[in-house]
Design an enzyme around this catalytic site. Sequence first.
Site, mmCIF file in Angstrom:
data_model
loop_
_atom_site.group_PDB
_atom_site.id
_atom_site.type_symbol
_atom_site.label_atom_id
_atom_site.label_comp_id
_atom_site.label_asym_id
_atom_site.label_seq_id
_atom_site.Cartn_x
_atom_site.Cartn_y
_atom_site.Cartn_z
ATOM 1 N N ASP A 13 52.355 94.619 54.101
ATOM 2 C CA ASP A 13 52.954 93.434 53.466
ATOM 3 C C ASP A 13 52.154 93.105 52.201
ATOM 4 O O ASP A 13 50.932 92.934 52.262
ATOM 5 C CB ASP A 13 52.907 92.232 54.413
ATOM 6 C CG ASP A 13 53.808 92.416 55.630
ATOM 7 O OD1 ASP A 13 54.704 93.282 55.587
ATOM 8 O OD2 ASP A 13 53.611 91.691 56.620
ATOM 9 N N ALA A 42 54.430 97.989 64.577
ATOM 10 C CA ALA A 42 52.979 97.820 64.486
ATOM 11 C C ALA A 42 52.558 96.463 65.042
ATOM 12 O O ALA A 42 51.593 96.361 65.814
ATOM 13 C CB ALA A 42 52.540 97.955 63.035
ATOM 14 N N GLU A 139 63.676 98.652 63.083
ATOM 15 C CA GLU A 139 63.336 98.967 61.689
ATOM 16 C C GLU A 139 63.286 100.476 61.469
ATOM 17 O O GLU A 139 62.866 100.926 60.416
ATOM 18 C CB GLU A 139 62.001 98.312 61.292
ATOM 19 C CG GLU A 139 62.182 96.843 60.918
ATOM 20 C CD GLU A 139 60.887 96.163 60.495
ATOM 21 O OE1 GLU A 139 60.985 95.099 59.878
ATOM 22 O OE2 GLU A 139 59.790 96.671 60.790
ATOM 23 N N ASN A 184 66.892 87.309 69.447
ATOM 24 C CA ASN A 184 66.761 85.864 69.242
ATOM 25 C C ASN A 184 68.185 85.305 69.104
ATOM 26 O O ASN A 184 69.168 86.043 69.220
ATOM 27 C CB ASN A 184 65.842 85.538 68.055
ATOM 28 C CG ASN A 184 66.407 85.990 66.716
ATOM 29 O OD1 ASN A 184 67.585 86.343 66.612
ATOM 30 N ND2 ASN A 184 65.579 85.992 65.696
ATOM 31 N N THR A 220 64.906 84.710 72.830
ATOM 32 C CA THR A 220 63.836 83.815 72.384
ATOM 33 C C THR A 220 64.454 82.626 71.650
ATOM 34 O O THR A 220 65.419 82.762 70.898
ATOM 35 C CB THR A 220 62.813 84.544 71.489
ATOM 36 O OG1 THR A 220 63.503 85.140 70.390
ATOM 37 C CG2 THR A 220 62.078 85.627 72.260
ATOM 38 N N ASP A 246 52.366 78.460 60.912
ATOM 39 C CA ASP A 246 53.056 79.603 60.303
ATOM 40 C C ASP A 246 53.686 80.421 61.443
ATOM 41 O O ASP A 246 52.971 80.991 62.257
ATOM 42 C CB ASP A 246 52.025 80.443 59.527
ATOM 43 C CG ASP A 246 52.640 81.683 58.891
ATOM 44 O OD1 ASP A 246 53.868 81.874 59.017
ATOM 45 O OD2 ASP A 246 51.889 82.466 58.274
ATOM 46 N N GLY A 251 57.972 86.242 66.828
ATOM 47 C CA GLY A 251 58.837 87.059 67.673
ATOM 48 C C GLY A 251 58.126 88.337 68.119
ATOM 49 O O GLY A 251 58.168 88.709 69.297
ATOM 50 N N ASP A 252 57.433 89.006 67.201
ATOM 51 C CA ASP A 252 56.739 90.253 67.551
ATOM 52 C C ASP A 252 55.572 89.993 68.510
ATOM 53 O O ASP A 252 55.318 90.796 69.421
ATOM 54 C CB ASP A 252 56.214 90.951 66.287
ATOM 55 C CG ASP A 252 57.353 91.489 65.431
ATOM 56 O OD1 ASP A 252 58.439 91.737 65.987
ATOM 57 O OD2 ASP A 252 57.147 91.646 64.219
ATOM 58 N N SER A 291 47.012 86.571 62.943
ATOM 59 C CA SER A 291 47.058 85.410 63.846
ATOM 60 C C SER A 291 47.130 85.814 65.318
ATOM 61 O O SER A 291 47.243 84.951 66.180
ATOM 62 C CB SER A 291 48.263 84.530 63.498
ATOM 63 O OG SER A 291 49.479 85.162 63.900
HETATM 64 P P1 ATP Z 1 60.259 85.522 63.842
HETATM 65 O O1 ATP Z 1 61.431 86.327 63.314
HETATM 66 O O2 ATP Z 1 59.935 84.282 63.062
HETATM 67 O O3 ATP Z 1 59.062 86.331 64.146
HETATM 68 P P2 ATP Z 1 61.968 85.190 66.153
HETATM 69 O O4 ATP Z 1 63.151 84.442 65.624
HETATM 70 O O5 ATP Z 1 62.129 86.623 66.492
HETATM 71 O O6 ATP Z 1 60.694 84.942 65.257
HETATM 72 P P3 ATP Z 1 61.410 82.953 67.855
HETATM 73 O O7 ATP Z 1 62.424 82.682 68.900
HETATM 74 O O8 ATP Z 1 61.373 82.067 66.661
HETATM 75 O O9 ATP Z 1 61.477 84.483 67.489
HETATM 76 O O10 ATP Z 1 59.954 82.872 68.504
HETATM 77 C C1 ATP Z 1 59.498 83.803 69.463
HETATM 78 C C2 ATP Z 1 58.634 83.082 70.477
HETATM 79 O O11 ATP Z 1 57.504 82.502 69.803
HETATM 80 C C3 ATP Z 1 59.317 81.925 71.186
HETATM 81 O O12 ATP Z 1 60.062 82.395 72.304
HETATM 82 C C4 ATP Z 1 58.125 81.079 71.565
HETATM 83 O O13 ATP Z 1 57.489 81.600 72.707
HETATM 84 C C5 ATP Z 1 57.163 81.252 70.386
HETATM 85 N N1 ATP Z 1 57.322 80.220 69.348
HETATM 86 C C6 ATP Z 1 57.978 80.333 68.176
HETATM 87 N N2 ATP Z 1 57.905 79.189 67.451
HETATM 88 C C7 ATP Z 1 57.155 78.332 68.189
HETATM 89 C C8 ATP Z 1 56.706 76.974 68.001
HETATM 90 N N3 ATP Z 1 57.005 76.287 66.896
HETATM 91 N N4 ATP Z 1 55.965 76.416 68.989
HETATM 92 C C9 ATP Z 1 55.651 77.101 70.107
HETATM 93 N N5 ATP Z 1 56.042 78.374 70.345
HETATM 94 C C10 ATP Z 1 56.778 78.987 69.398
#
Ligand code: ATP
Length: 303
Positions: A13, A42, A139, A184, A220, A246, A251-252, A291
């Site tokens: 990135d 990764a 990907e 998601n 998720t 942040d 998700g990963d 993170s």
């Molecule tokens: P991204 O594409 O941003 O990596 P995503 O859309 O694939 O994320 P999300 O559903 O947003 O996935 O988040 C994945 C998981 O991360 C959630 O199921 C939850 O466990 C955790 N999570 C995400 N945002 C938060 C938050 N604001 N507070 C607490 N847990 C969170």
Amino acid sequence: MADITVIGSNMIDLTAYVDRMPIEGETIEAPEFSMGFGGKGANQAIAAARLGSDVNFITMVGNDDFGKQQLANYESSGIRTDGIGIGHQASGVAPIFVDPTSDNRILIIKGANKELTPAVLDEKVDLIKNSKLIVLQQEIALETNYHAIDLGVKYGVPVLLNPAPANEDLNIDYVSKVAFFTPNETELATLTGMPTNNLDEIKLAADNLIQRGVGNLIITLGSKGALWVTEGHSEIVAGMKVKAVDTTGAGDSFIGSFSHYYAAGEDVPTALQHANQYAAMTVTKKGTQKSYPTKEELTDMLV
Ligand code: ATP
């Protein structure tokens, strides 16, 4: 025998923090730049390895400095690198512009990731068949994922398919062969063509996939956690309340940590609860892989 084989992408990135987005034909100065390791495959491999899983990562890097840096990154996180091939194309990169409102523009140049073909998986089949779980994202080429799923079925290794980023060409017949399918809300809408704006709509769309043969569906839900759906059963596993700084890569981190806890022998709801906890901790810090805590750091963060 490794616990988990992750088959997927790697990227570097290249993030420029801009005061505003440049317009066509314009050159502007960006006050800040940062480089980080990314790519969905990764990221998931790193999360599982930092928690202590023995991880094989099957991916392709370029024969260049970025490729060498990627290899060093995996080695320092304890990931097995015998599944990593050196391609003819340059390493995958993602130039990203982020403005002060967090609006972003992202380009993905897959490069060597495009050389991760079904034939490469055949060369690495011993790594794949001797693991407890195969983890896939989108990907890389769909054909490569289909072949990985077929290998999982052939050798009796359960497969987790994380359909991110969404791809409406995904052949649903393959989805019914995986043990875990983890979209998601947005990806669920793309795959079913149904709205997913609230929990009732999400459950209806989930039911549509269950009827089409999906075994364990894990959706998720951001800060709300995750919805686990199987034939005749659905259950919300609540997320952890934290101050999000942040959410990039949340998700990963969720998929990588769920894979770790499941491969370590936890039942699905317990592994989901722990994955919610891990992902919540990652959103309290800036960056993607930066993170993701280790097992020891997680313990300290949770006290
Ligand atoms: P991204 O594409 O941003 O990596 P995503 O859309 O694939 O994320 P999300 O559903 O947003 O996935 O988040 C994945 C998981 O991360 C959630 O199921 C939850 O466990 C955790 N999570 C995400 N945002 C938060 C938050 N604001 N507070 C607490 N847990 C969170």
